[in-house]
Design a protein around this motif. Structure first.
Motif, PDB file in Angstrom:
ATOM      1  N   ALA A  74     -10.724  59.437  -0.755  1.00 54.33           N
ATOM      2  CA  ALA A  74     -10.820  57.981  -0.637  1.00 54.33           C
ATOM      3  C   ALA A  74     -11.488  57.581   0.670  1.00 54.33           C
ATOM      4  O   ALA A  74     -12.314  56.662   0.702  1.00 54.33           O
ATOM      5  CB  ALA A  74      -9.429  57.370  -0.730  1.00 54.33           C
ATOM      6  N   TYR A  77     -15.220  58.038   0.366  1.00 50.07           N
ATOM      7  CA  TYR A  77     -15.842  56.939  -0.382  1.00 50.07           C
ATOM      8  C   TYR A  77     -16.015  55.715   0.522  1.00 50.07           C
ATOM      9  O   TYR A  77     -17.046  55.047   0.475  1.00 50.07           O
ATOM     10  CB  TYR A  77     -14.984  56.564  -1.592  1.00 50.07           C
ATOM     11  N   GLU A  98     -16.023  52.470  -7.263  1.00 53.91           N
ATOM     12  CA  GLU A  98     -15.387  53.660  -7.842  1.00 53.91           C
ATOM     13  C   GLU A  98     -13.966  53.815  -7.290  1.00 53.91           C
ATOM     14  O   GLU A  98     -13.031  54.115  -8.034  1.00 53.91           O
ATOM     15  CB  GLU A  98     -16.224  54.902  -7.556  1.00 53.91           C
ATOM     16  N   LEU A  99     -13.811  53.591  -5.998  1.00 51.93           N
ATOM     17  CA  LEU A  99     -12.474  53.661  -5.393  1.00 51.93           C
ATOM     18  C   LEU A  99     -11.578  52.541  -5.926  1.00 51.93           C
ATOM     19  O   LEU A  99     -10.428  52.786  -6.297  1.00 51.93           O
ATOM     20  CB  LEU A  99     -12.570  53.578  -3.867  1.00 51.93           C
ATOM     21  N   GLN A 101     -11.712  50.919  -8.746  1.00 49.41           N
ATOM     22  CA  GLN A 101     -11.332  51.148 -10.140  1.00 49.41           C
ATOM     23  C   GLN A 101     -10.318  52.278 -10.266  1.00 49.41           C
ATOM     24  O   GLN A 101      -9.438  52.232 -11.121  1.00 49.41           O
ATOM     25  CB  GLN A 101     -12.582  51.402 -10.977  1.00 49.41           C
ATOM     26  N   ALA A 102     -10.389  53.268  -9.382  1.00 54.63           N
ATOM     27  CA  ALA A 102      -9.395  54.351  -9.388  1.00 54.63           C
ATOM     28  C   ALA A 102      -8.024  53.832  -8.954  1.00 54.63           C
ATOM     29  O   ALA A 102      -7.007  54.454  -9.254  1.00 54.63           O
ATOM     30  CB  ALA A 102      -9.837  55.479  -8.465  1.00 54.63           C
ATOM     31  N   ARG A 103      -7.990  52.707  -8.283  1.00 58.00           N
ATOM     32  CA  ARG A 103      -6.729  52.101  -7.830  1.00 58.00           C
ATOM     33  C   ARG A 103      -6.233  51.007  -8.773  1.00 58.00           C
ATOM     34  O   ARG A 103      -5.285  50.300  -8.485  1.00 58.00           O
ATOM     35  CB  ARG A 103      -6.877  51.528  -6.415  1.00 58.00           C
TER      36      ARG A 103
END
Length: 196
Positions: A74, A77, A98-99, A101-103
């Protein structure tokens, strides 16, 4: 039932920085019974990001020990997004989103100063309570003003407890040189950083 006596509480601004869909909110914060100055509170959030690894406990209760995380994807990124701000906004948006959306968050579609703010806020959210904030503020040439607390009752009254402002030019943003280093290193010629 556990009773907690935290040394500090996050501001309301910090708690509100996380959207309800953000998976970090339930991981980083705990709303449980808190005892401060012999008064019990049941409606305050405390930091719970690193509650301790049970495999490292030395007794029946947590000692808050964690295995260190030297590199985190993270953070990579976020470094990529921040570095790309001066090159290409689309290159900054890709790692940022991208980070996010991963959260569990939706992608942002920002540009200019709004994109800079989005990268900085995401860095604040992701790396909260890990000791990055002072260095980030210094790098961004920003000062700070403490935000409103969740509740003023458990706080010590007095100037600068929860009303402090510090300008970006304050010399305390640069650490003082340890006295021992000044004494033993002739290259420092006995000089300390300004303000220390």
């Amino acid at each position: 039932m556990y009773l907690f006596t935290p040394d500090f509480l996050p501001t309301q601004w910090m708690v509100d920085l996380y959207e309800d869909d953000d998976i970090r909110k339930d991981v980083y914060f705990l709303n449980d019974t808190i005892v401060m100055s012999s008064i019990t509170y049941t409606d305050l959030f405390m930091v719970n990001k690193y509650p301790g690894n049970p495999d490292l406990w030395t007794g029946a209760n947590t000692n808050y020990q964690q295995a260190p995380k030297v590199f985190r994807i993270a953070e990579m990124y976020l470094i990529s997004a921040e570095a790309a701000l001066s090159i290409s906004e689309s290159q900054a948006l890709a790692p940022l989103n991208e980070l996010r959306q991963a959260r569990g968050l939706s992608a942002v579609d920002a540009s200019g100063s709004a994109l800079v703010d989005a990268v900085r806020e995401e860095r604040t959210r992701e790396l909260a309570f890990e000791g990055f904030r002072l260095d980030d503020l210094r790098r961004w040439d920003l000062g700070f003003t403490r935000r409103d607390p969740q509740n003023t009752d458990p706080l010590q009254p007095g100037a600068n407890y929860y009303t402090k402002s510090v300008e970006a030019s304050n010399p305390k943003f640069i650490w003082g040189v340890p006295t021992n280093d000044i004494l033993i290193n002739p290259g420092l010629a006995g000089e300390q950083n300004p303000g220390w």
